[in-house]
Design an enzyme around this catalytic site. Structure first.
Site, PDB file in Angstrom:
ATOM      1  N   LYS A  37      29.058  43.268  37.526  1.00 11.30           N
ATOM      2  CA  LYS A  37      30.092  43.585  38.524  1.00 11.30           C
ATOM      3  C   LYS A  37      29.744  44.628  39.278  1.00 11.30           C
ATOM      4  CE  LYS A  37      34.750  44.986  39.351  1.00 11.30           C
ATOM      5  NZ  LYS A  37      35.895  43.936  39.272  1.00 11.30           N
ATOM      6  N   THR A  41      35.947  49.330  41.912  1.00  9.87           N
ATOM      7  CA  THR A  41      36.988  50.529  42.535  1.00  9.87           C
ATOM      8  C   THR A  41      37.912  51.210  41.242  1.00  9.87           C
ATOM      9  OG1 THR A  41      38.508  49.156  43.303  1.00  9.87           O
ATOM     10  CG2 THR A  41      36.636  49.480  44.590  1.00  9.87           C
ATOM     11  N   ASP A  49      35.676  47.907  34.252  1.00 13.96           N
ATOM     12  CA  ASP A  49      35.593  46.540  33.915  1.00 13.96           C
ATOM     13  C   ASP A  49      34.483  46.217  33.093  1.00 13.96           C
ATOM     14  OD1 ASP A  49      38.257  46.375  35.328  1.00 13.96           O
ATOM     15  OD2 ASP A  49      37.102  45.227  37.129  1.00 13.96           O
ATOM     16  N   PRO A 197      46.304  33.537  27.244  1.00 13.83           N
ATOM     17  CA  PRO A 197      47.533  33.912  26.865  1.00 13.83           C
ATOM     18  C   PRO A 197      47.755  35.351  27.420  1.00 13.83           C
ATOM     19  CG  PRO A 197      46.392  34.021  24.700  1.00 13.83           C
ATOM     20  CD  PRO A 197      45.392  33.156  25.932  1.00 13.83           C
ATOM     21  N   GLY A 199      48.641  38.877  28.008  1.00  7.20           N
ATOM     22  CA  GLY A 199      48.219  39.933  27.172  1.00  7.20           C
ATOM     23  C   GLY A 199      47.105  40.119  26.257  1.00  7.20           C
TER      24      GLY A 199
END
EC number: 6.3.3.3
Length: 226
Positions: A37, A41, A49, A197, A199
């Site tokens: 990555k 930010t 992330d 899916p 969540g």
């Protein structure tokens, strides 16, 4: 060796969870995986992330370059912090250092495909050209997705960056009329590789691994690395 850039039709479409899911599926298929990555930010509010990918997918080869406190587009976040964006060759070198035979290297962008990641005006599309990557496009199933998806695919094609397919980053349960219709329409635009899916990021590592293995076609995943 394969470099796959993971871009999206916008911000918040699920690029990170898709990176994690594909990384998990690839690792379960016996593939060595690294995730990059270059620009992050929103660190002031705890956005990380790469750490999320590590937590969900168990990937240990994680690499980043520039981090900015505010949850803004990279150029704006850098300006707000009084910092510079990285140079193009820094990002290319970061990715090249990860790439090796038998490895799948995933490169997650920030925002959409044409957001500036490096100075001057360098985008993830430019980086994909530099490192001979193919692109996986994360999309939504919401209203507007067909236009946003087509624009992203046209932008990739304009620089001869191949699209490896689409992934719906958050698939509702149950899907409504719009989501179901859009999924069918998206499949007519490009191959839909998976629909994760809603969540999924809240799952524990074991459940996330099972979800990831079920979401992607194992033969397609295995074929990513030649």
């Amino acid at each position: 060796m394969t470099i796959l850039v993971v871009t999206g039709t916008g911000t918040g479409v699920g690029k990170t969870v898709v990176c994690a899911a594909l990384a998990s599926a690839a690792r379960q298929a016996g593939i060595d995986v690294a995730v990059c990555k270059p620009v992050q930010t929103g660190t002031a509010r705890g956005d990380d992330d790469l750490a999320e990918v590590g937590r969900l997918a168990g990937v240990t080869q994680l690499a980043g370059l520039a981090r900015y406190p505010q949850p803004m587009a990279p150029a704006a976040a850098a300006e707000h912090a009084g910092m510079a964006l990285p140079a193009r060759d820094q990002i290319v070198r970061l990715i090249a250092d990860l790439d090796r035979p038998g490895r799948l290297t995933l490169v997650e962008g920030a925002g959409g495909l044409l957001v500036e990641l490096a100075e001057p005006g360098v985008t993830l599309r430019d980086v994909a050209v530099d490192v001979a990557a193919v692109a996986l496009v994360v999309v939504t199933a919401d209203l507007g997705t067909l236009n946003h998806t087509k624009l992203t695919l046209e932008a990739l094609a304009a620089q001869q960056v191949s699209c490896a397919g689409l992934v719906i980053g958050s698939w509702p349960d149950p899907p409504g009329l719009v989501a179901a219709s859009n999924r069918s329409a998206l499949a007519r635009i490009a191959t839909v590789r998976a629909a994760l899916p809603a969540g999924a990021a809240s799952l524990d590592a074991g459940d996330f691994a099972a979800m990831s293995a079920a979401a992607f076609d194992r033969n397609w995943v295995a074929g990513l690395v030649g």
